[in-house]
Scaffold this motif. Sequence first.
Motif, mmCIF file in Angstrom:
data_model
loop_
_atom_site.group_PDB
_atom_site.id
_atom_site.type_symbol
_atom_site.label_atom_id
_atom_site.label_comp_id
_atom_site.label_asym_id
_atom_site.label_seq_id
_atom_site.Cartn_x
_atom_site.Cartn_y
_atom_site.Cartn_z
ATOM 1 N N GLU A 245 43.835 47.644 42.996
ATOM 2 C CA GLU A 245 44.674 46.502 42.615
ATOM 3 C C GLU A 245 44.096 45.201 43.152
ATOM 4 O O GLU A 245 44.037 44.188 42.460
ATOM 5 N N LEU A 246 43.667 45.260 44.412
ATOM 6 C CA LEU A 246 43.119 44.064 45.045
ATOM 7 C C LEU A 246 41.858 43.598 44.313
ATOM 8 O O LEU A 246 41.716 42.411 44.003
ATOM 9 N N ARG A 247 40.971 44.533 44.011
ATOM 10 C CA ARG A 247 39.760 44.176 43.255
ATOM 11 C C ARG A 247 40.125 43.534 41.917
ATOM 12 O O ARG A 247 39.500 42.577 41.484
ATOM 13 N N GLY A 248 41.139 44.109 41.279
ATOM 14 C CA GLY A 248 41.594 43.573 40.000
ATOM 15 C C GLY A 248 42.062 42.126 40.135
ATOM 16 O O GLY A 248 41.690 41.264 39.335
ATOM 17 N N ILE A 249 42.841 41.863 41.164
ATOM 18 C CA ILE A 249 43.362 40.504 41.398
ATOM 19 C C ILE A 249 42.211 39.535 41.669
ATOM 20 O O ILE A 249 42.130 38.450 41.094
ATOM 21 N N LEU A 250 41.289 39.961 42.530
ATOM 22 C CA LEU A 250 40.176 39.080 42.890
ATOM 23 C C LEU A 250 39.254 38.831 41.697
ATOM 24 O O LEU A 250 38.835 37.694 41.445
ATOM 25 N N ASP A 251 38.958 39.890 40.939
ATOM 26 C CA ASP A 251 38.071 39.747 39.773
ATOM 27 C C ASP A 251 38.688 38.838 38.714
ATOM 28 O O ASP A 251 38.027 37.955 38.173
ATOM 29 N N LYS A 252 39.957 39.073 38.412
ATOM 30 C CA LYS A 252 40.637 38.270 37.379
ATOM 31 C C LYS A 252 40.670 36.802 37.781
ATOM 32 O O LYS A 252 40.538 35.905 36.933
ATOM 33 N N SER A 253 40.894 36.560 39.061
ATOM 34 C CA SER A 253 40.992 35.177 39.522
ATOM 35 C C SER A 253 39.652 34.462 39.381
ATOM 36 O O SER A 253 39.593 33.323 38.913
ATOM 37 N N VAL A 254 38.563 35.141 39.753
ATOM 38 C CA VAL A 254 37.236 34.532 39.614
ATOM 39 C C VAL A 254 36.914 34.315 38.138
ATOM 40 O O VAL A 254 36.396 33.273 37.735
#
Lengths: 82, 205
Positions: B131-140
């Motif tokens: 989930e965290l990777r998803g949040i960070l990737d989407k934000s970038v």
Amino acid sequence: MLSCKDFLKELSDYLDESTSPGAKAELDQHLKECPNCWVVADTTKKTIQVYRGTEPRAVPDRLKFRLLAALESRMKARQKNC
Amino acid sequence: MADTAETFDEGSLIARAKAGDDTAFTELLTRYERKIYRLAKNITQNDEDAEDVMQEAFLKAYSHLDNFQGNSKFYTWIVRIAVNESLMKLRKRKSDKLVSLDEQVDTGEDLVPREIAVWEDNPEAQYSQEELRGILDKSVESLAPIFRSVFVLRDIEDLSTEETAEALGISIPAVKSRLLRARLQLREKLTRFFRRKGGNVLAFL
């Protein structure tokens, strides 16, 4: 007195510790007096930390095989020319 | 084990690779493939392009190894090759409106924060790794390319300001100004996920 806008312009350098000592003292002082800028500085710092802390994912096997195959043919060609 | 870190230090790997030892080059590839793949994916935001970039970058590095002088790190050198390839892909796709990396007028008006809220003490812990990777990737991904490319090099790949300027072919003030904007925009996006829940948002006062 530093305005919030002035503070934000310097925020990146402040977090990277690349400001001059004089400028740093002024920015430190602003942080003590301005709760909003304190929150922005703190959460920006955490933003950087959370990204710096991520490990890169593994390269998909399919891609690795494709890359190694392409590389191998270059390597063979080089050996022939030597 | 004879294969200590000393045997495989980077300088000797490069010297061996230059001398024609292909296993040494493969070792360098294994060392950096994950980071180069991440970089390509972060800049191009396209799986197919990222794969091509990674392949091209390592093939070019192999073919031009003689040009590598050794006065910069091998990693910085291959990053530069991968950034060039990534930017070419980005320009080719033209799917983004802001692909131009040219300097822009800096008014400072866009710096005003909208979300001002303290975060949870350990915000990452509230999400699973995925989930965290998803949040960070989407934000970038949501950043404009001119901000994204600078953030990726400085804060994800840990290049210096100077190395980032050189890799992107922009000035040092441009790197600094874009990095600030990228960081502030990401802070806004992440605040939506990481803000302290409940009535304790003014706990810092």
